[in-house]
Design a protein around this motif. Structure first.
Motif, mmCIF file in Angstrom:
data_model
loop_
_atom_site.group_PDB
_atom_site.id
_atom_site.type_symbol
_atom_site.label_atom_id
_atom_site.label_comp_id
_atom_site.label_asym_id
_atom_site.label_seq_id
_atom_site.Cartn_x
_atom_site.Cartn_y
_atom_site.Cartn_z
ATOM 1 N N MET A 151 29.098 -20.857 -74.028
ATOM 2 C CA MET A 151 27.636 -21.580 -74.068
ATOM 3 C C MET A 151 26.710 -21.402 -73.760
ATOM 4 O O MET A 151 27.028 -21.121 -72.297
ATOM 5 N N ALA A 152 25.719 -21.367 -73.983
ATOM 6 C CA ALA A 152 24.493 -20.631 -72.971
ATOM 7 C C ALA A 152 24.041 -21.397 -71.896
ATOM 8 O O ALA A 152 24.347 -22.290 -71.835
ATOM 9 N N SER A 153 23.982 -20.433 -71.189
ATOM 10 C CA SER A 153 22.871 -20.874 -70.001
ATOM 11 C C SER A 153 21.604 -21.379 -70.735
ATOM 12 O O SER A 153 21.070 -21.138 -71.369
ATOM 13 N N LEU A 154 21.247 -22.857 -69.021
ATOM 14 C CA LEU A 154 20.367 -22.287 -69.648
ATOM 15 C C LEU A 154 19.271 -21.869 -69.864
ATOM 16 O O LEU A 154 18.275 -21.924 -70.701
ATOM 17 N N PHE A 155 18.749 -20.669 -69.004
ATOM 18 C CA PHE A 155 18.359 -19.550 -69.656
ATOM 19 C C PHE A 155 17.946 -18.970 -71.103
ATOM 20 O O PHE A 155 17.004 -18.857 -71.656
ATOM 21 N N ASP A 156 19.022 -19.036 -70.941
ATOM 22 C CA ASP A 156 19.349 -17.810 -72.636
ATOM 23 C C ASP A 156 18.953 -19.438 -73.392
ATOM 24 O O ASP A 156 18.311 -18.984 -74.488
ATOM 25 N N HIS A 157 19.073 -20.550 -73.797
ATOM 26 C CA HIS A 157 18.405 -21.987 -74.471
ATOM 27 C C HIS A 157 16.969 -21.571 -74.177
ATOM 28 O O HIS A 157 16.852 -21.930 -75.508
ATOM 29 N N ALA A 158 16.674 -22.143 -73.330
ATOM 30 C CA ALA A 158 15.207 -22.208 -73.064
ATOM 31 C C ALA A 158 14.021 -20.872 -73.710
ATOM 32 O O ALA A 158 13.659 -21.373 -74.212
ATOM 33 N N LEU A 159 15.052 -19.051 -73.818
ATOM 34 C CA LEU A 159 14.017 -18.632 -74.044
ATOM 35 C C LEU A 159 14.490 -18.493 -75.209
ATOM 36 O O LEU A 159 12.913 -18.088 -75.873
ATOM 37 N N ARG A 160 15.085 -18.576 -76.054
ATOM 38 C CA ARG A 160 15.314 -19.321 -77.513
ATOM 39 C C ARG A 160 14.654 -20.499 -77.946
ATOM 40 O O ARG A 160 13.642 -19.472 -78.840
ATOM 41 N N LEU A 161 14.071 -21.013 -77.613
ATOM 42 C CA LEU A 161 13.465 -22.081 -78.098
ATOM 43 C C LEU A 161 12.027 -21.405 -77.381
ATOM 44 O O LEU A 161 11.259 -21.946 -78.543
ATOM 45 N N GLY A 162 11.908 -20.973 -76.364
ATOM 46 C CA GLY A 162 10.604 -20.217 -76.579
ATOM 47 C C GLY A 162 9.650 -19.718 -77.556
ATOM 48 O O GLY A 162 8.899 -19.564 -77.692
ATOM 49 N N ASP A 163 11.370 -18.130 -77.464
ATOM 50 C CA ASP A 163 10.355 -17.297 -78.137
ATOM 51 C C ASP A 163 10.097 -17.824 -79.753
ATOM 52 O O ASP A 163 9.523 -17.062 -80.565
ATOM 53 N N ASP A 164 10.921 -18.312 -80.561
ATOM 54 C CA ASP A 164 11.019 -19.092 -81.914
ATOM 55 C C ASP A 164 9.930 -19.812 -81.704
ATOM 56 O O ASP A 164 8.685 -19.029 -82.412
ATOM 57 N N SER A 165 9.287 -20.939 -80.683
ATOM 58 C CA SER A 165 8.113 -21.285 -80.850
ATOM 59 C C SER A 165 6.646 -20.091 -80.972
ATOM 60 O O SER A 165 5.853 -20.207 -81.505
#
Lengths: 331, 94, 237
Positions: free
Chosen positions: C1-15
């Motif tokens: 399960m991804a950490s909040l850091f990983d998760h937010a990073l992925r979302l941020g990088d996509d955008s």
């Protein structure tokens, strides 16, 4: 400066006299003199209509071409905030172009006609956008100086005689002050930053100062149509008056952030209550008007490509709308 | 068939209680596109709640030259005009 | 399960990467009205990226803010999907990319809006409204181009075809996004039907973005995007 006759030097023709009903002309002139607004279906002299179409569309073209020098730096903006602000500014410029094209179309021209005039070189756009944006500081300089100059010109036009034009100017003016502030903020930060940043800021000011002064157009004794435009409230003040006001407002701003205006002759004149300034190179101005500006070819090529490369998109949208309408009608 | 996207007039109601106000025009190939273009152009500062777009060609406008007939009271109908009724001094809101 | 850091990073990088790509259109779109629409979408995406990356930096707890993350990571540390870094191509290719991505992003953000982390959920809730508009805008253009002229149809098919190999990555089970697939498939199918287009043929998926293994495009994109911050380290802009 959008009121500037961007005609080649020496070729400015006086407004052609067309046989028009003198009573209607007198009535029209009286309305304009009384600060009344002229609306789209009102009778108007042909010269008034033509001058307005030229002036409004020139202003619109300037906004659209103006998207290019700044658009050049969106992908390289140094922070996320600067990127967002620049995107918003360029979007605003597109929007301003839209307001103005929309106003011009109420006078009997079409978007396609105006675009064709621009692409063929018959219609002009503000000379300032033929200069390149070489560093991030240029983005600051454009916001501060070019938008600053535009504001000086646009505020009085909010009471220009033609209704749709005046209303477009009101919208534009509301949005313009953010543009100038963001530009000045960029310059302020850089002028107070590292040695490399300060150098970039000063260099940008050195390159954008004189072209900005040229934006206001040549001294008014070179423009015989100025008097008529003033009577018709299409032009509110003389080129020289607005240019002087711009210089007087901007010099202290440069001083406040430690940048030097590149004019050895710049000097406060106590008697006039204004700054004396050096000679403007009008040969450069006319050369740029003639289409010999540093990036004239590139700017035009970019606009022509966008239009031509996008033709299939525009056609597709129309084709689809027609198919859709046909289906609806058949139901 | 013209190759230009048709022109649409845009009307914006900034908030409930106000009427739609003419804001300008946009070019669009269909109604949905016109609505979106109107939103992008005239409500970028989130100024609008309700947008109307109407093909410019659908609008019928009065000719200012006819103004006298349409809007000014004919000289023999002065009784319609409120300035011709005398209201006593001090009576407000009428 | 991804950490909040990983998760937010992925979302941020996509955008961020998609916002960057759309910015390239400024002043070059087929019609001025389209310029405005694309700039609007780009602005929304850059705004989302700023919020997500700020959250990522805070979750990481090493003092990196949104700008530090955007401008000082190299390709191996970017976690955007491959779809968003693909070049704009012609308008049909741009629309294909937007159509496939926004339909997915809208479903994803609706879930993010229910995330346990309050800040993440708030960003999701705010963004889902914008993205609903992006998805609708792109779908409408797929229909216009797919069911427009012969040329537009050809280009729309080509655009979808070039983007299709990047679709599976969006639904990587490791990201917890597999459950979105049926709803996404349905939306895509509905629009393509309205456009009289066929579903692109299934093909081998190209993946790797979520692990920092990108296409050749990302390096160039980052070089351009990060230049000033890299060339003038420590400067304030």
């Amino acid at each position: 400066m959008y009121t500037t006759e961007l005609s080649d030097k020496g070729k400015v023709r006086a407004a052609q006299a067309v046989a028009e009903d003198p009573e209607r002309l007198a009535h029209f002139d009286a309305r304009v003199a009384a600060d009344d607004f002229i609306e789209p279906k009102d009778w108007m002299p042909e010269a008034y209509r033509k001058t307005l179409i030229r002036q409004i569309s020139q202003h619109a073209h300037s906004e659209i071409v103006g998207m290019l020098p700044e658009g050049n730096w969106i992908t390289r903006a140094p922070t996320l905030r600067r990127k967002a602000v620049l995107l918003a500014k360029v979007q605003d410029e597109g929007g301003h172009g839209l307001y103005l094209y929309s106003a011009a179309e109420t006078l009997g021209t079409s978007r396609d006609e105006m675009v064709e005039a621009l692409h063929s070189g018959r219609a002009k756009y503000s000379t300032i956008f033929n200069y390149p944006t070489l560093t991030w500081a240029d983005i600051g300089a454009i916001g501060w100086l070019v938008d600053g100059a535009a504001i000086m010109n646009q505020v009085p036009l909010q009471r220009t005689s033609y209704g749709p034009y005046a209303r477009a100017m009101v919208r534009i003016c509301k949005e313009e002050s953010f543009h100038q502030r963001q530009g000045f903020e960029i310059m302020t930060v850089m002028a107070g930053g590292s040695a490399a940043q300060k150098r970039m800021a000063q260099d940008a000011l050195n390159r954008w100062w004189w072209p900005s002064l040229m934006m206001f157009g040549p001294p008014d004794d070179n423009s015989p149509n100025s008097a008529q435009s003033m009577r018709w409230r299409i032009k509110r003040e003389s080129n020289d008056e607005i240019r002087q006001r711009f210089i007087d407002a901007t010099v202290p701003q440069a001083e406040a952030i430690g940048l030097e205006i590149p004019d050895a002759a710049l000097k406060w004149n106590e008697a006039r209550g204004a700054y004396d300034f050096g000679e403007i190179d009008w040969e450069e101005f006319y050369a740029v008007v003639r289409g010999e500006g540093p990036l004239a070819k590139e700017r035009m090529a970019a606009r022509v490509s966008a239009w031509e490369d996008g033709a299939w998109v525009r056609e597709a949208a129309l084709a689809h709308a027609a198919k859709h309408d046909a289906r609806m009608a058949a139901q | 068939m013209s190759k230009e996207w048709p022109l649409w007039e845009v009307f914006v109601r900034a908030k409930n209680g106000l009427a739609h106000k003419h804001a300008g025009s946009v070019h669009a190939a269909d109604a949905r596109m016109a609505l979106e273009a109107a939103r992008d152009t005239y409500t970028r500062r989130m100024e609008g709640i309700s947008l109307w777009v109407v093909p410019s060609a659908s609008i019928t406008a009065s000719d200012p030259g006819e103004a006298a007939a349409l809007f000014e009271p004919a000289l023999d109908k002065v009784y319609r005009h409120p300035t011709f009724y005398t209201i006593p001094e001090g009576v407000k809101n009428i | 399960m991804a950490s909040l850091f990983d998760h937010a990073l992925r979302l941020g990088d996509d955008s961020l990467i998609l916002g960057q790509r759309l910015s390239e259109w400024a002043g070059h779109a087929p019609m001025l009205e389209v310029d405005l629409a694309l700039a609007n979408i780009a602005l929304d995406l850059v705004g989302q990226a700023t919020l997500f990356l700020k959250l990522a930096g805070e979750a990481e707890g090493r003092g990196r803010d949104a700008d530090a993350l955007a401008f000082h990571r190299d390709v191996l540390d970017f976690k955007n999907c491959l779809l968003v870094e693909q070049p704009n191509g012609d308008f049909a290719q741009t629309i294909a990319r937007q159509f496939l991505f926004s339909a997915w992003q809208e479903l994803l953000l609706a879930e993010i809006a229910r995330a346990p982390d309050a800040t993440l959920a708030a960003i999701g809730a705010k963004s889902v409204k914008e993205v609903a508009y992006h998805a609708r805008y792109a779908s409408e253009w797929v229909v216009r181009l797919g069911d427009g002229t012969e040329e537009s149809r050809r280009r729309m098919v080509a655009g979808l075809d070039s983007m299709w190999r990047f679709v599976d990555e969006l639904f990587d089970p490791q990201d917890g996004a597999a459950s979105l697939r049926p709803a996404w498939d349905a939306r895509i199918a509905e629009t393509l039907r309205a456009a009289s287009l066929e579903l692109p043929k299934p093909r081998r998926a190209v993946t790797g973005g979520r692990n920092g293994h990108h296409s050749e495009h990302l390096g160039h994109l980052l070089s351009e995007m990060q230049f000033l911050q890299r060339a003038y380290p420590g400067a304030t802009w």
